[in-house]
Design a protein around this motif. Structure first.
Motif, PDB file in Angstrom:
ATOM      1  N   ARG A 104      76.984  -0.260 -25.785  1.00 16.52           N
ATOM      2  CA  ARG A 104      77.586   1.046 -25.554  1.00 16.52           C
ATOM      3  C   ARG A 104      76.482   2.039 -25.221  1.00 16.52           C
ATOM      4  O   ARG A 104      75.323   1.846 -25.590  1.00 16.52           O
ATOM      5  CB  ARG A 104      78.386   1.515 -26.762  1.00 16.52           C
ATOM      6  N   SER A 105      76.837   3.089 -24.522  1.00 18.33           N
ATOM      7  CA  SER A 105      75.868   4.089 -24.121  1.00 18.33           C
ATOM      8  C   SER A 105      75.259   4.771 -25.339  1.00 18.33           C
ATOM      9  O   SER A 105      75.962   5.108 -26.297  1.00 18.33           O
ATOM     10  CB  SER A 105      76.530   5.138 -23.228  1.00 18.33           C
ATOM     11  N   CYS A 106      73.938   4.988 -25.297  1.00 20.24           N
ATOM     12  CA  CYS A 106      73.286   5.753 -26.359  1.00 20.24           C
ATOM     13  C   CYS A 106      73.809   7.178 -26.390  1.00 20.24           C
ATOM     14  O   CYS A 106      73.793   7.828 -27.440  1.00 20.24           O
ATOM     15  CB  CYS A 106      71.775   5.797 -26.131  1.00 20.24           C
ATOM     16  N   PHE A 107      74.245   7.664 -25.232  1.00 18.59           N
ATOM     17  CA  PHE A 107      74.752   9.027 -25.132  1.00 18.59           C
ATOM     18  C   PHE A 107      76.253   9.051 -25.417  1.00 18.59           C
ATOM     19  O   PHE A 107      77.054   9.502 -24.602  1.00 18.59           O
ATOM     20  CB  PHE A 107      74.460   9.596 -23.748  1.00 18.59           C
ATOM     21  N   SER A 108      76.640   8.557 -26.578  1.00 18.90           N
ATOM     22  CA  SER A 108      78.037   8.554 -27.000  1.00 18.90           C
ATOM     23  C   SER A 108      78.111   9.072 -28.425  1.00 18.90           C
ATOM     24  O   SER A 108      77.089   9.279 -29.089  1.00 18.90           O
ATOM     25  CB  SER A 108      78.630   7.144 -26.897  1.00 18.90           C
ATOM     26  N   PHE A 146      72.756  -1.986 -28.147  1.00 20.67           N
ATOM     27  CA  PHE A 146      73.484  -3.243 -28.007  1.00 20.67           C
ATOM     28  C   PHE A 146      73.288  -4.174 -29.201  1.00 20.67           C
ATOM     29  O   PHE A 146      72.388  -4.003 -30.017  1.00 20.67           O
ATOM     30  CB  PHE A 146      73.105  -3.961 -26.710  1.00 20.67           C
ATOM     31  N   VAL A 147      74.166  -5.153 -29.266  1.00 21.76           N
ATOM     32  CA  VAL A 147      74.105  -6.216 -30.273  1.00 21.76           C
ATOM     33  C   VAL A 147      74.000  -7.546 -29.537  1.00 21.76           C
ATOM     34  O   VAL A 147      74.749  -7.809 -28.593  1.00 21.76           O
ATOM     35  CB  VAL A 147      75.355  -6.226 -31.174  1.00 21.76           C
ATOM     36  N   TYR A 148      73.055  -8.377 -29.960  1.00 22.23           N
ATOM     37  CA  TYR A 148      72.918  -9.707 -29.375  1.00 22.23           C
ATOM     38  C   TYR A 148      72.730 -10.716 -30.488  1.00 22.23           C
ATOM     39  O   TYR A 148      72.411 -10.359 -31.619  1.00 22.23           O
ATOM     40  CB  TYR A 148      71.745  -9.748 -28.383  1.00 22.23           C
ATOM     41  N   ARG A 149      72.956 -11.976 -30.176  1.00 17.94           N
ATOM     42  CA  ARG A 149      72.858 -13.012 -31.194  1.00 17.94           C
ATOM     43  C   ARG A 149      71.585 -13.827 -30.997  1.00 17.94           C
ATOM     44  O   ARG A 149      71.224 -14.199 -29.880  1.00 17.94           O
ATOM     45  CB  ARG A 149      74.077 -13.931 -31.176  1.00 17.94           C
ATOM     46  N   VAL A 150      70.942 -14.090 -32.112  1.00 21.04           N
ATOM     47  CA  VAL A 150      69.778 -14.965 -32.134  1.00 21.04           C
ATOM     48  C   VAL A 150      70.122 -16.081 -33.100  1.00 21.04           C
ATOM     49  O   VAL A 150      70.137 -15.881 -34.312  1.00 21.04           O
ATOM     50  CB  VAL A 150      68.516 -14.225 -32.594  1.00 21.04           C
ATOM     51  N   GLY A 151      70.464 -17.254 -32.557  1.00 23.53           N
ATOM     52  CA  GLY A 151      71.025 -18.301 -33.406  1.00 23.53           C
ATOM     53  C   GLY A 151      72.371 -17.837 -33.929  1.00 23.53           C
ATOM     54  O   GLY A 151      73.249 -17.453 -33.156  1.00 23.53           O
ATOM     55  N   PRO A 195      73.382 -11.714 -35.858  1.00 20.60           N
ATOM     56  CA  PRO A 195      73.514 -10.564 -34.957  1.00 20.60           C
ATOM     57  C   PRO A 195      72.312  -9.647 -35.134  1.00 20.60           C
ATOM     58  O   PRO A 195      71.866  -9.377 -36.249  1.00 20.60           O
ATOM     59  CB  PRO A 195      74.797  -9.895 -35.458  1.00 20.60           C
ATOM     60  N   VAL A 196      71.765  -9.184 -34.026  1.00 18.85           N
ATOM     61  CA  VAL A 196      70.594  -8.302 -34.048  1.00 18.85           C
ATOM     62  C   VAL A 196      70.892  -7.123 -33.133  1.00 18.85           C
ATOM     63  O   VAL A 196      71.564  -7.279 -32.111  1.00 18.85           O
ATOM     64  CB  VAL A 196      69.328  -9.038 -33.570  1.00 18.85           C
ATOM     65  N   ARG A 197      70.378  -5.967 -33.493  1.00 19.25           N
ATOM     66  CA  ARG A 197      70.590  -4.787 -32.664  1.00 19.25           C
ATOM     67  C   ARG A 197      69.352  -4.471 -31.835  1.00 19.25           C
ATOM     68  O   ARG A 197      68.229  -4.768 -32.235  1.00 19.25           O
ATOM     69  CB  ARG A 197      70.939  -3.579 -33.528  1.00 19.25           C
ATOM     70  N   GLY A 198      69.593  -3.847 -30.672  1.00 17.36           N
ATOM     71  CA  GLY A 198      68.487  -3.456 -29.820  1.00 17.36           C
ATOM     72  C   GLY A 198      68.862  -2.308 -28.908  1.00 17.36           C
ATOM     73  O   GLY A 198      69.994  -1.815 -28.936  1.00 17.36           O
ATOM     74  N   PHE A 199      67.891  -1.884 -28.091  1.00 20.84           N
ATOM     75  CA  PHE A 199      68.102  -0.820 -27.121  1.00 20.84           C
ATOM     76  C   PHE A 199      67.632  -1.283 -25.743  1.00 20.84           C
ATOM     77  O   PHE A 199      66.646  -2.007 -25.628  1.00 20.84           O
ATOM     78  CB  PHE A 199      67.313   0.436 -27.497  1.00 20.84           C
TER      79      PHE A 199
END
Length: 353
Positions: A49-53, A102-107, A110-114
């Motif tokens: 999702r947009s950071c500007f939300s 964003f959220v992505y999966r590592v194995g 769930p991990v968050r990132g930008f």
């Protein structure tokens, strides 16, 4: 773990379009509503999702939130906040940059990132992976940090990807999410490596022009990752510890961080610290990988000698690198952050185009 301890290594939310259903960690970030298109085709990318939300939709709503949060902070100053994050800067970045939380999966985790990139890109832009400092909740990536430190680099024509690393700090305490544990240079290295397929799945990103930049603990991880990521064309490291055992002599309080983060630390201390200390294995770095090392000579957290000693070893190995020492600068390069940032951008442009 007390902030005074964890702060020693300062740095400083689905396929197609779906609705986010999992609450995100930071109180300053609200749950995205509506539908959002994923910015990469990578199978690991789950939500974006947009950071500007939410409260970041406008400068006024952002300031209102920060002022409300700051009322309980004794050193909070609205004037200082507005000076550091002026309205013109906020609106310029909002108009010209695409910033995704964003959220992505590592194995199974769930991990968050930008992700930050220019909205207008001619062809494809080089990619820079940023590795944050701190550990766990302390030093985690926030909107303010992203705006002050990552957006100015993205503005210069780069795609920036940054992980908040695995751990419960990414999620509300009542979320029930099993998020793993930040190991301070252990399994969390995989969280950074997993950003590469995301970059490769971005239409406007040139993952063949890949750089990495890390600060403090993130610099330590950047050295470690460089050994096993031949895709990297250059790395930039700021205020990075190069010998963690030596750091303990200077800052013995860091033992609490190591004990609390590094698996089996009590029975594997010597090996664990050497694995995280590039001074013991500089020859394992790719021989042709250009390295920019930045350090302030008034750094009270990681002494400048840490980078000076590594530079001497790299010189003996004839390893391409440049050491920039900033007189009077602290761990965060204050008061010469702008100079350090421009040096960093110039280096990335030189080696990534």
């Amino acid at each position: 773990m007390k902030t005074s301890v964890v702060s020693l290594f300062l740095s400083l939310a689905f396929s197609g379009a779906v609705v986010a259903k999992t609450p995100l960690a930071q109180a300053s970030l609200t749950e995205p509503k509506g539908q959002f298109e994923l910015f990469s085709t990578a199978a690991s990318l789950q939500k974006s999702r947009s950071c500007f939300s939410g409260p970041y939709q406008s400068y006024d709503s952002f300031m209102a939130m920060r002022i409300k949060m700051g009322k309980n902070q004794p050193k909070f100053s609205e004037a200082t906040l507005r000076a550091e994050l002026p309205k013109a800067k906020f609106e310029l970045f909002q108009q010209t940059l695409d910033c995704q939380d964003f959220v992505y999966r590592v194995g199974d985790l769930p991990v968050r990132g930008f992700m930050i990139k220019p909205k207008q890109i001619s062809g494809k832009a080089p990619v820079v992976i940023y590795n944050r400092g701190g550990n766990g909740d302390y030093g985690k990536l926030t909107f303010s940090f992203v705006m002050n430190n990552l957006m100015p680099v993205a503005e210069q024509g780069f795609v920036i990807l940054a992980s908040n690393y695995r751990g419960q700090h990414n999620w509300n305490q009542n979320s029930g999410v099993k998020a793993g544990f930040d190991e301070f240079g252990g399994a969390d290295l995989e969280d950074v490596k997993a950003l590469l397929p995301i970059a490769q799945g971005m239409k406007q990103a040139d993952a063949n022009r890949l750089g990495m930049w890390g600060h403090s603990r993130g610099a330590m991880m950047t050295y470690m990752l460089a050994k096993s990521m031949p895709e990297l064309k250059t790395i930039v490291v700021g205020a990075g510890p190069t010998d963690l055992a030596k750091e303990l002599e200077i800052r013995p309080e860091m033992e609490n961080v190591f004990k609390g983060r590094i698996p089996n630390y009590n029975i594997n201390k010597t090996v664990a610290l050497k694995e995280r200390s590039v001074l013991f294995w500089p020859e394992q770095l790719p021989a042709d990988l250009p390295i920019l090392i930045q350090h302030g000579d008034k750094d009270k957290h990681v002494p400048v000698t840490s980078s000076e000693q590594l530079s001497m070893k790299l010189k003996a190995l004839q390893h391409p690198h440049k050491l920039l020492i900033y007189p009077g600068a602290d761990h965060g390069f204050r008061p010469v952050q702008a100079k350090a940032q421009q040096d960093r951008i110039n280096w990335l442009k030189l080696y990534l185009g």
